[in-house]
Design a protein around this motif. Structure first.
Motif, mmCIF file in Angstrom:
data_model
loop_
_atom_site.group_PDB
_atom_site.id
_atom_site.type_symbol
_atom_site.label_atom_id
_atom_site.label_comp_id
_atom_site.label_asym_id
_atom_site.label_seq_id
_atom_site.Cartn_x
_atom_site.Cartn_y
_atom_site.Cartn_z
ATOM 1 N N ILE A 1 0.835 -1.205 0.000
ATOM 2 C CA ILE A 1 0.000 0.000 0.000
ATOM 3 C C ILE A 1 0.868 1.253 0.000
ATOM 4 O O ILE A 1 0.607 2.217 -0.739
ATOM 5 N N LEU A 2 1.919 1.256 0.829
ATOM 6 C CA LEU A 2 2.810 2.413 0.884
ATOM 7 C C LEU A 2 3.509 2.631 -0.456
ATOM 8 O O LEU A 2 3.657 3.778 -0.904
ATOM 9 N N ALA A 3 3.935 1.550 -1.105
ATOM 10 C CA ALA A 3 4.578 1.672 -2.413
ATOM 11 C C ALA A 3 3.612 2.229 -3.450
ATOM 12 O O ALA A 3 4.005 3.040 -4.311
ATOM 13 N N MET A 4 2.354 1.830 -3.381
ATOM 14 C CA MET A 4 1.351 2.357 -4.313
ATOM 15 C C MET A 4 1.146 3.859 -4.105
ATOM 16 O O MET A 4 1.040 4.619 -5.077
ATOM 17 N N ILE A 5 1.075 4.291 -2.848
ATOM 18 C CA ILE A 5 0.908 5.718 -2.573
ATOM 19 C C ILE A 5 2.123 6.498 -3.054
ATOM 20 O O ILE A 5 1.995 7.578 -3.655
ATOM 21 N N ALA A 6 3.323 5.963 -2.804
ATOM 22 C CA ALA A 6 4.538 6.639 -3.261
ATOM 23 C C ALA A 6 4.569 6.751 -4.782
ATOM 24 O O ALA A 6 5.018 7.768 -5.329
ATOM 25 N N THR A 7 4.075 5.726 -5.475
ATOM 26 C CA THR A 7 4.018 5.771 -6.935
ATOM 27 C C THR A 7 3.064 6.857 -7.411
ATOM 28 O O THR A 7 3.365 7.596 -8.360
ATOM 29 N N VAL A 8 1.915 6.964 -6.754
ATOM 30 C CA VAL A 8 0.956 8.015 -7.109
ATOM 31 C C VAL A 8 1.574 9.397 -6.887
ATOM 32 O O VAL A 8 1.423 10.300 -7.713
ATOM 33 N N VAL A 9 2.273 9.572 -5.763
ATOM 34 C CA VAL A 9 2.921 10.859 -5.473
ATOM 35 C C VAL A 9 3.970 11.181 -6.537
ATOM 36 O O VAL A 9 4.081 12.325 -7.000
ATOM 37 N N PHE A 10 4.725 10.182 -6.952
ATOM 38 C CA PHE A 10 5.761 10.393 -7.971
ATOM 39 C C PHE A 10 5.151 10.774 -9.314
ATOM 40 O O PHE A 10 5.590 11.723 -9.965
ATOM 41 N N ILE A 11 4.118 10.047 -9.722
ATOM 42 C CA ILE A 11 3.495 10.318 -11.022
ATOM 43 C C ILE A 11 2.808 11.682 -11.013
ATOM 44 O O ILE A 11 2.928 12.466 -11.967
ATOM 45 N N ALA A 12 2.084 11.982 -9.913
ATOM 46 C CA ALA A 12 1.414 13.284 -9.833
ATOM 47 C C ALA A 12 2.428 14.419 -9.813
ATOM 48 O O ALA A 12 2.212 15.477 -10.420
ATOM 49 N N GLY A 13 3.555 14.207 -9.133
ATOM 50 C CA GLY A 13 4.582 15.241 -9.101
ATOM 51 C C GLY A 13 5.262 15.432 -10.438
ATOM 52 O O GLY A 13 5.749 16.528 -10.737
ATOM 53 N N ALA A 14 5.317 14.378 -11.248
ATOM 54 C CA ALA A 14 5.906 14.508 -12.579
ATOM 55 C C ALA A 14 5.024 15.351 -13.490
ATOM 56 O O ALA A 14 5.522 16.056 -14.379
ATOM 57 N N ARG A 15 3.723 15.300 -13.270
ATOM 58 C CA ARG A 15 2.806 16.089 -14.094
ATOM 59 C C ARG A 15 2.754 17.541 -13.632
ATOM 60 O O ARG A 15 2.710 18.453 -14.446
ATOM 61 N N GLU A 16 2.737 17.744 -12.336
ATOM 62 C CA GLU A 16 2.718 19.094 -11.770
ATOM 63 C C GLU A 16 3.499 19.081 -10.461
ATOM 64 O O GLU A 16 3.094 18.386 -9.525
ATOM 65 N N PRO A 17 4.612 19.803 -10.389
ATOM 66 C CA PRO A 17 5.465 19.754 -9.192
ATOM 67 C C PRO A 17 4.685 20.075 -7.908
ATOM 68 O O PRO A 17 3.836 20.963 -7.886
ATOM 69 N N TRP A 18 5.013 19.323 -6.881
ATOM 70 C CA TRP A 18 4.367 19.538 -5.595
ATOM 71 C C TRP A 18 4.835 20.841 -4.965
ATOM 72 O O TRP A 18 5.982 21.235 -5.092
ATOM 73 N N THR A 19 3.936 21.481 -4.272
ATOM 74 C CA THR A 19 4.279 22.607 -3.412
ATOM 75 C C THR A 19 4.090 22.176 -1.960
ATOM 76 O O THR A 19 3.497 21.129 -1.684
ATOM 77 N N ALA A 20 4.607 22.973 -1.036
ATOM 78 C CA ALA A 20 4.453 22.631 0.380
ATOM 79 C C ALA A 20 2.976 22.533 0.757
ATOM 80 O O ALA A 20 2.569 21.658 1.530
ATOM 81 N N ARG A 21 2.155 23.411 0.189
ATOM 82 C CA ARG A 21 0.731 23.410 0.528
ATOM 83 C C ARG A 21 0.012 22.214 -0.090
ATOM 84 O O ARG A 21 -0.752 21.524 0.594
ATOM 85 N N SER A 22 0.245 21.949 -1.372
ATOM 86 C CA SER A 22 -0.439 20.830 -2.026
ATOM 87 C C SER A 22 0.025 19.494 -1.454
ATOM 88 O O SER A 22 -0.767 18.558 -1.314
ATOM 89 N N PHE A 23 1.299 19.400 -1.090
ATOM 90 C CA PHE A 23 1.801 18.169 -0.489
ATOM 91 C C PHE A 23 1.122 17.914 0.854
ATOM 92 O O PHE A 23 0.707 16.793 1.159
ATOM 93 N N GLY A 24 1.005 18.958 1.665
ATOM 94 C CA GLY A 24 0.355 18.784 2.960
ATOM 95 C C GLY A 24 -1.112 18.430 2.842
ATOM 96 O O GLY A 24 -1.621 17.577 3.572
ATOM 97 N N GLU A 25 -1.817 19.084 1.904
ATOM 98 C CA GLU A 25 -3.257 18.872 1.772
ATOM 99 C C GLU A 25 -3.581 17.513 1.187
ATOM 100 O O GLU A 25 -4.457 16.795 1.697
ATOM 101 N N TRP A 26 -2.911 17.133 0.108
ATOM 102 C CA TRP A 26 -3.301 15.924 -0.614
ATOM 103 C C TRP A 26 -2.537 14.679 -0.199
ATOM 104 O O TRP A 26 -3.116 13.589 -0.115
ATOM 105 N N VAL A 27 -1.256 14.822 0.077
ATOM 106 C CA VAL A 27 -0.459 13.643 0.416
ATOM 107 C C VAL A 27 -0.540 13.341 1.905
ATOM 108 O O VAL A 27 -0.910 12.237 2.309
ATOM 109 N N VAL A 28 -0.208 14.343 2.732
ATOM 110 C CA VAL A 28 -0.149 14.096 4.175
ATOM 111 C C VAL A 28 -1.543 13.883 4.761
ATOM 112 O O VAL A 28 -1.792 12.889 5.454
ATOM 113 N N LEU A 29 -2.471 14.784 4.491
ATOM 114 C CA LEU A 29 -3.788 14.693 5.110
ATOM 115 C C LEU A 29 -4.644 13.598 4.499
ATOM 116 O O LEU A 29 -5.235 12.782 5.220
#
Length: 254
Positions: free
Chosen positions: A31-59
């Motif tokens: 499950i953790l590997a799947m989430i990390a893959t989603v974070v990587f792919i989403a970041g490749a399309r649009e770079p993460w910001t501190a705010r978007s990372f906190g809202e979508w990834v962390v929360l």
């Protein structure tokens, strides 16, 4: 007294080794590997910001999904595995107080939960940093305390369910999807029955310098108050769970 504590430590170590070799570890890693893959792919399309990372990834990905699932698996499995294998009655006949059996089982899964919480958040921060978020140490410092407090509250609650109910896993799943996902997101004070509300409140308070702000309808608590509630929930369910486990008969587990 020495032999008593030696037996207690043996129980903790045995429970730890048993959970490390279980399928839960593999499932949590997948499950953790799947989430990390989603974070990587989403970041490749649009770079993460501190705010978007906190809202979508962390929360949302980590706090609302991964954390409850991992603590559910280990929290209910600490006692549930013995019930499923018909060894719970044998366990409670050992020369250890019931409360120490309950606490020992909890301590046996605590390292796994802390490891997946801290290690999982570190992994996601590392992946996001390679795709936009510049400061890994700052991100960990903002989000890790809230996630650890939430993990302790979840773990104690699910461990209590395992002691109180025969089908604790089903009850825990219903709690996660109904209370955490549904009630925890509705307007009003009903969301305060969910553990995630207090975890999110801590995150919003700690991550305010990064520009992470709640929606107007969320109305979070102050960070210190939310931390106090989470720790009180963890301690409260530990005490209540030990009391229930000490008084309940488990003849149905044979």
């Amino acid at each position: 007294m020495i032999s008593y504590w030696r037996s207690f430590l043996f129980l903790v170590a045995y429970s730890f080794r048993r959970q490390v070799r279980s399928r839960k570890m593999l499932l949590a890693l997948v499950i953790l590997a799947m989430i990390a893959t989603v974070v990587f792919i989403a970041g490749a399309r649009e770079p993460w910001t501190a705010r978007s990372f906190g809202e979508w990834v962390v929360l949302r990905m980590f706090g609302l999904f991964f954390l409850p699932v991992v603590t559910l698996m280990f929290g209910t499995g600490a006692l549930g595995d013995d019930r499923d294998e018909k060894s719970l009655v044998y366990l409670v006949t050992r020369p250890l107080a019931r409360w120490s059996l309950f606490a020992g089982k909890l301590l046996g899964v605590l390292p796994q939960v802390i490891g997946f919480t801290a290690g999982g958040l570190w992994l996601l921060c590392s992946v996001a940093r390679s795709r936009g978020v510049p400061d890994l140490d700052e991100a960990l410092g903002m989000y890790l305390p809230a996630m650890l407090c939430g993990a302790l509250a979840y773990l104690a609650f699910f461990h209590f369910l395992a002691a109180a109910f025969r089908h604790s896993t089903l009850i825990a799943v219903a709690y996660v999807f109904f209370v955490e996902v549904f009630l925890g997101r509705v307007p009003g004070i009903m969301k305060r029955v969910s553990i995630s509300f207090y975890t999110w409140s801590m995150v919003y308070d700690d991550a305010a310098p990064a520009g992470l702000k709640p929606m107007p309808i969320f109305l979070p608590l102050e960070g210190d108050a939310a931390r106090t509630v989470l720790l009180a929930v963890a301690c409260g369910f530990l005490v209540v769970g030990a009391w229930v486990f000490s008084r309940r008969e488990y003849h149905d587990a044979v």
